[in-house]
Enzyme design. Structure first.
Site, PDB file in Angstrom:
ATOM      1  N   TYR A  60       0.849  -1.191   0.151  1.00 39.26           N
ATOM      2  CA  TYR A  60       0.078   0.056   0.048  1.00 39.26           C
ATOM      3  C   TYR A  60       0.763   1.220   0.021  1.00 39.26           C
ATOM      4  O   TYR A  60       0.389   2.377  -0.720  1.00 39.26           O
ATOM      5  CB  TYR A  60      -1.121  -0.255   1.080  1.00 39.26           C
ATOM      6  CG  TYR A  60      -1.977  -0.982   0.860  1.00 39.26           C
ATOM      7  CD1 TYR A  60      -3.090  -0.544   0.057  1.00 39.26           C
ATOM      8  CD2 TYR A  60      -2.041  -2.466   1.329  1.00 39.26           C
ATOM      9  CE1 TYR A  60      -4.265  -1.499  -0.319  1.00 39.26           C
ATOM     10  CE2 TYR A  60      -3.246  -3.218   0.941  1.00 39.26           C
ATOM     11  CZ  TYR A  60      -4.055  -2.886   0.109  1.00 39.26           C
ATOM     12  OH  TYR A  60      -5.106  -3.642  -0.266  1.00 39.26           O
TER      13      TYR A  60
ATOM     14  N   ARG B  53       1.779   1.970  -3.386  1.00 36.87           N
ATOM     15  CA  ARG B  53       0.577   2.576  -4.288  1.00 36.87           C
ATOM     16  C   ARG B  53       0.305   3.909  -3.685  1.00 36.87           C
ATOM     17  O   ARG B  53      -0.080   5.064  -4.578  1.00 36.87           O
ATOM     18  CB  ARG B  53      -0.766   1.603  -4.191  1.00 36.87           C
ATOM     19  CG  ARG B  53      -0.456   0.367  -4.739  1.00 36.87           C
ATOM     20  CD  ARG B  53      -1.759  -0.491  -4.409  1.00 36.87           C
ATOM     21  NE  ARG B  53      -3.138  -0.151  -5.022  1.00 36.87           N
ATOM     22  CZ  ARG B  53      -4.313  -0.312  -4.328  1.00 36.87           C
ATOM     23  NH1 ARG B  53      -4.337  -1.369  -3.724  1.00 36.87           N
ATOM     24  NH2 ARG B  53      -5.496   0.213  -5.244  1.00 36.87           N
TER      25      ARG B  53
ATOM     26  N   GLN C 157     -15.627   2.095  -6.803  1.00 36.89           N
ATOM     27  CA  GLN C 157     -14.785   0.950  -6.171  1.00 36.89           C
ATOM     28  C   GLN C 157     -13.300   1.393  -6.126  1.00 36.89           C
ATOM     29  O   GLN C 157     -12.393   0.869  -5.236  1.00 36.89           O
ATOM     30  CB  GLN C 157     -14.891  -0.312  -6.851  1.00 36.89           C
ATOM     31  CG  GLN C 157     -16.366  -0.858  -7.191  1.00 36.89           C
ATOM     32  CD  GLN C 157     -16.293  -2.005  -8.231  1.00 36.89           C
ATOM     33  OE1 GLN C 157     -16.085  -3.085  -8.205  1.00 36.89           O
ATOM     34  NE2 GLN C 157     -16.191  -1.408  -9.627  1.00 36.89           N
TER      35      GLN C 157
ATOM     36  N   VAL D 114      -9.983   3.230  -4.791  1.00 40.69           N
ATOM     37  CA  VAL D 114      -9.447   3.851  -3.541  1.00 40.69           C
ATOM     38  C   VAL D 114      -8.362   4.892  -3.873  1.00 40.69           C
ATOM     39  O   VAL D 114      -7.906   5.413  -2.717  1.00 40.69           O
ATOM     40  CB  VAL D 114      -8.883   2.904  -2.404  1.00 40.69           C
ATOM     41  CG1 VAL D 114      -9.898   1.593  -2.280  1.00 40.69           C
ATOM     42  CG2 VAL D 114      -7.750   2.072  -3.279  1.00 40.69           C
TER      43      VAL D 114
ATOM     44  N   HIS E 215     -15.016   0.859  -1.406  1.00 37.96           N
ATOM     45  CA  HIS E 215     -14.138   0.085  -1.048  1.00 37.96           C
ATOM     46  C   HIS E 215     -12.905   0.974  -0.067  1.00 37.96           C
ATOM     47  O   HIS E 215     -12.054   0.467   0.325  1.00 37.96           O
ATOM     48  CB  HIS E 215     -13.194  -0.660  -1.906  1.00 37.96           C
ATOM     49  CG  HIS E 215     -14.157  -1.582  -2.908  1.00 37.96           C
ATOM     50  ND1 HIS E 215     -13.583  -1.985  -3.893  1.00 37.96           N
ATOM     51  CD2 HIS E 215     -15.212  -2.217  -2.584  1.00 37.96           C
ATOM     52  CE1 HIS E 215     -14.765  -2.914  -4.245  1.00 37.96           C
ATOM     53  NE2 HIS E 215     -15.426  -3.071  -3.300  1.00 37.96           N
TER      54      HIS E 215
ATOM     55  N   CYS F 195      -7.342   1.987  12.855  1.00 38.50           N
ATOM     56  CA  CYS F 195      -6.784   1.048  13.828  1.00 38.50           C
ATOM     57  C   CYS F 195      -7.285  -0.277  13.781  1.00 38.50           C
ATOM     58  O   CYS F 195      -8.461  -0.113  13.537  1.00 38.50           O
ATOM     59  CB  CYS F 195      -6.851   1.655  15.280  1.00 38.50           C
ATOM     60  SG  CYS F 195      -6.166   0.549  16.413  1.00 38.50           S
TER      61      CYS F 195
ATOM     62  N   CYS G 127      -8.931  -0.315  18.050  1.00 42.51           N
ATOM     63  CA  CYS G 127      -9.946   0.585  18.660  1.00 42.51           C
ATOM     64  C   CYS G 127     -10.892   1.238  17.625  1.00 42.51           C
ATOM     65  O   CYS G 127     -10.814   0.981  16.475  1.00 42.51           O
ATOM     66  CB  CYS G 127      -9.120   1.530  19.470  1.00 42.51           C
ATOM     67  SG  CYS G 127      -8.312   3.041  18.339  1.00 42.51           S
TER      68      CYS G 127
ATOM     69  N   THR H  85     -15.215  -1.089 -15.181  1.00 40.86           N
ATOM     70  CA  THR H  85     -15.096  -2.361 -14.289  1.00 40.86           C
ATOM     71  C   THR H  85     -15.284  -3.543 -14.839  1.00 40.86           C
ATOM     72  O   THR H  85     -16.322  -3.790 -15.803  1.00 40.86           O
ATOM     73  CB  THR H  85     -16.200  -1.757 -12.954  1.00 40.86           C
ATOM     74  OG1 THR H  85     -16.005  -2.925 -12.125  1.00 40.86           O
ATOM     75  CG2 THR H  85     -17.450  -1.509 -13.313  1.00 40.86           C
ATOM     76  N   SER H  86     -14.710  -4.428 -14.174  1.00 40.78           N
ATOM     77  CA  SER H  86     -14.858  -5.961 -15.052  1.00 40.78           C
ATOM     78  C   SER H  86     -16.165  -6.730 -14.410  1.00 40.78           C
ATOM     79  O   SER H  86     -16.360  -7.718 -14.602  1.00 40.78           O
ATOM     80  CB  SER H  86     -13.601  -6.656 -14.691  1.00 40.78           C
ATOM     81  OG  SER H  86     -13.336  -7.004 -13.251  1.00 40.78           O
TER      82      SER H  86
HETATM   83  P1  OAD Z   1     -10.653  -4.615 -12.697  1.00 41.30           P
HETATM   84  O1  OAD Z   1      -9.157  -4.400 -12.718  1.00 41.30           O
HETATM   85  O2  OAD Z   1     -11.153  -6.082 -12.371  1.00 41.30           O
HETATM   86  O3  OAD Z   1     -11.141  -4.067 -14.052  1.00 41.30           O
HETATM   87  C1  OAD Z   1     -11.079  -2.958 -14.629  1.00 41.30           C
HETATM   88  C2  OAD Z   1     -11.508  -3.083 -16.006  1.00 41.30           C
HETATM   89  O4  OAD Z   1     -11.482  -1.788 -16.916  1.00 41.30           O
HETATM   90  C3  OAD Z   1     -11.592  -3.929 -17.132  1.00 41.30           C
HETATM   91  O5  OAD Z   1     -12.680  -4.498 -17.652  1.00 41.30           O
HETATM   92  C4  OAD Z   1     -10.924  -3.144 -18.047  1.00 41.30           C
HETATM   93  O6  OAD Z   1     -10.977  -3.762 -19.444  1.00 41.30           O
HETATM   94  C5  OAD Z   1     -11.086  -1.826 -18.151  1.00 41.30           C
HETATM   95  N1  OAD Z   1     -10.300  -0.721 -18.576  1.00 41.30           N
HETATM   96  C6  OAD Z   1      -8.948  -0.798 -18.547  1.00 41.30           C
HETATM   97  N2  OAD Z   1      -8.572   0.473 -19.059  1.00 41.30           N
HETATM   98  C7  OAD Z   1      -9.611   1.270 -19.415  1.00 41.30           C
HETATM   99  C8  OAD Z   1      -9.993   2.558 -19.746  1.00 41.30           C
HETATM  100  N3  OAD Z   1      -8.727   3.175 -20.126  1.00 41.30           N
HETATM  101  N4  OAD Z   1     -11.194   2.866 -19.965  1.00 41.30           N
HETATM  102  C9  OAD Z   1     -12.276   2.089 -19.649  1.00 41.30           C
HETATM  103  N5  OAD Z   1     -12.345   0.745 -19.411  1.00 41.30           N
HETATM  104  C10 OAD Z   1     -10.980   0.706 -19.053  1.00 41.30           C
HETATM  105  O7  OAD Z   1     -10.958  -3.346 -11.783  1.00 41.30           O
HETATM  106  P2  OAD Z   1     -12.513  -3.304 -10.950  1.00 41.30           P
HETATM  107  O8  OAD Z   1     -13.519  -3.942 -11.593  1.00 41.30           O
HETATM  108  O9  OAD Z   1     -12.621  -1.864 -10.445  1.00 41.30           O
HETATM  109  O10 OAD Z   1     -11.146  -4.715  -4.824  1.00 41.30           O
HETATM  110  O11 OAD Z   1     -12.108  -4.181  -9.625  1.00 41.30           O
HETATM  111  C11 OAD Z   1     -13.105  -4.410  -8.654  1.00 41.30           C
HETATM  112  C12 OAD Z   1     -12.467  -4.796  -7.556  1.00 41.30           C
HETATM  113  O12 OAD Z   1     -11.246  -5.655  -7.457  1.00 41.30           O
HETATM  114  C13 OAD Z   1     -11.572  -3.443  -6.905  1.00 41.30           C
HETATM  115  O13 OAD Z   1     -12.246  -2.490  -6.077  1.00 41.30           O
HETATM  116  C14 OAD Z   1     -10.618  -4.086  -6.097  1.00 41.30           C
HETATM  117  C15 OAD Z   1     -10.362  -5.473  -6.875  1.00 41.30           C
HETATM  118  O14 OAD Z   1      -9.901  -6.643  -6.078  1.00 41.30           O
HETATM  119  C16 OAD Z   1     -10.552  -4.664  -3.667  1.00 41.30           C
HETATM  120  O15 OAD Z   1      -9.526  -4.532  -3.595  1.00 41.30           O
HETATM  121  C17 OAD Z   1     -11.412  -4.938  -2.404  1.00 41.30           C
END
Ligand code: OAD
Length: 250
Positions: free
Chosen positions: A60, A63, A95, A97, A113, A121, A124, A187-188
Site C-alpha cells: 500500500y 501505491r 470501487q 480507492v 472500498h 486502527c 480501537c 469495471t470488470s
Molecule cells: P478490474 O481490474 O477488475 O477491471 C478494470 C476494467 O477496466 C477492465 O474490464 C478493463 O478492461 C477496463 N479498462 C481498462 N482500461 C480502461 C480504460 N481506459 N477505460 C475504460 N475501461 C478500461 O477493476 P475493478 O472492476 O475496479 O477490490 O475491480 C473491482 C475490485 O476488485 C477492486 O475495487 C478491488 C479489486 O480486487 C478490492 O481491493 C476490495
C-alpha cells in the site's frame, strides 16, 4: 452513441479501476494488473495482514507513493461536470480507492472500498484519518497504544459500510420510474456487491449503460455498451435535452 439526459433524469454511476487507467493507475485484473503478480489474499485480506503486515504495508505504501505523481484524467472531470448539472439527481459509486474522483471535483460520492490515503486502527474505534505516509514497518495506533494501523480500505472477506450501501439503495428507490440511468465505467464486474448493481438497476426500471475498453464478462447484463477508453468516451458521452423523451439511446 450518446446518452441523453433530460431535465428530470437521475444518474447513478459506478466506476472501477479502468476509469483511472489513463491517469497511470494500474487496474487489478488482466495484463499488468495488480493481481496478476501476487495472490490477492496476501495483501488484501485480514488474514494476509495478520500473517505478514510488513508486506501489506509495503504494497500500500508503494501505491500511495505512485498516487503522489498522478492526477484526474478527462473521464474523472466529465463525471464531476455532469454532477454539477444534475446536483442531487446524481450519485457516483466508486470501487476505486485512489481519491481521483474527489480531486476532479466529485462531491456526491460513495467510496465503496474506502480510500488508500486513509488509515485506521485494527483494534480501537478511532475513525479513519488522512494518512499519506509510507511504512515498511507496521505503525502502532497512537490513540489506543495497542492496535496496529492498517490502510482504511475494504479487503476481501470484509463487510462494506452499511451506510454506503443504504445511500445507494435510497438513490435507486427514489429514482423516478422510467427516467433514470445506471452507468458503469471501467469495471470488470467481478466483485460483488458492486457487480450486482446492474441487475438491481434493471429490475428497478433504470436504463443500463456500460463504458469499457473491452467487453467484460457481464457485458450482456447491460442494454447499451460503448467501447473505448473512458478518458476519451466520457467527455463526449452526455447530451442534454430540455424536452422530448428523457432518454434516446441509439
Ligand atoms: P478490474 O481490474 O477488475 O477491471 C478494470 C476494467 O477496466 C477492465 O474490464 C478493463 O478492461 C477496463 N479498462 C481498462 N482500461 C480502461 C480504460 N481506459 N477505460 C475504460 N475501461 C478500461 O477493476 P475493478 O472492476 O475496479 O477490490 O475491480 C473491482 C475490485 O476488485 C477492486 O475495487 C478491488 C479489486 O480486487 C478490492 O481491493 C476490495
Amino acid at each position: 452513441m450518446r446518452l441523453t439526459l433530460g431535465p428530470g433524469t437521475h444518474l447513478l454511476v459506478l466506476t472501477g479501476a479502468g476509469v483511472s487507467a489513463e491517469s497511470g493507475v494500474p487496474t487489478f485484473r488482466g495484463g499488468g494488473g495488480l493481481w496478476e503478480s501476487r495472490p490477492v489474499e496476501q495483501v488484501a485480506s485480514p488474514q494476509g495482514f495478520d500473517r505478514d503486515p510488513e508486506t501489506v504495508w509495503r504494497f500500500y505504501s508503494a501505491r500511495r507513493e505512485k498516487l503522489a505523481s498522478v492526477g484526474p484524467n478527462p473521464g474523472h472531470v466529465a463525471l464531476a461536470e455532469v454532477e454539477k448539472r444534475l446536483g442531487d439527481r446524481f450519485l457516483l459509486v466508486t470501487q476505486n480507492v485512489d481519491g481521483l474522483h474527489r480531486q476532479a471535483g466529485s462531491e456526491r460520492i460513495v467510496e465503496l472500498h474506502g480510500n488508500i490515503l486513509e488509515s485506521r486502527c485494527d483494534s480501537c474505534h478511532r475513525l479513519p484519518f488522512f494518512d499519506d505516509a509510507s511504512y515498511d514497518t507496521v505503525p502502532r495506533c497512537d490513540e489506543c497504544g495497542r492496535g496496529r494501523l492498517r490502510p482504511a480500505v475494504v479487503w476481501f472477506g470484509e463487510m462494506l459500510d452499511p451506510a454506503h450501501l443504504h445511500r445507494v439503495e435510497t438513490f435507486i428507490n427514489e429514482a423516478p420510474a422510467g427516467d433514470w440511468v445506471f452507468l458503469a465505467v471501467g469495471t470488470s464486474g467481478a466483485v460483488y456487491p458492486a457487480a450486482g448493481l446492474v441487475l438491481q438497476s434493471r429490475s428497478a426500471g433504470g436504463a443500463t449503460w456500460l463504458v469499457n475498453v473491452d467487453p467484460p464478462d457481464n457485458r450482456a447484463a447491460f442494454e447499451h455498451f460503448v467501447q473505448g477508453p473512458s478518458g476519451e468516451i466520457l467527455p463526449r458521452l452526455f447530451e442534454w435535452s430540455r424536452s422530448g423523451p428523457p432518454l434516446t439511446p441509439s
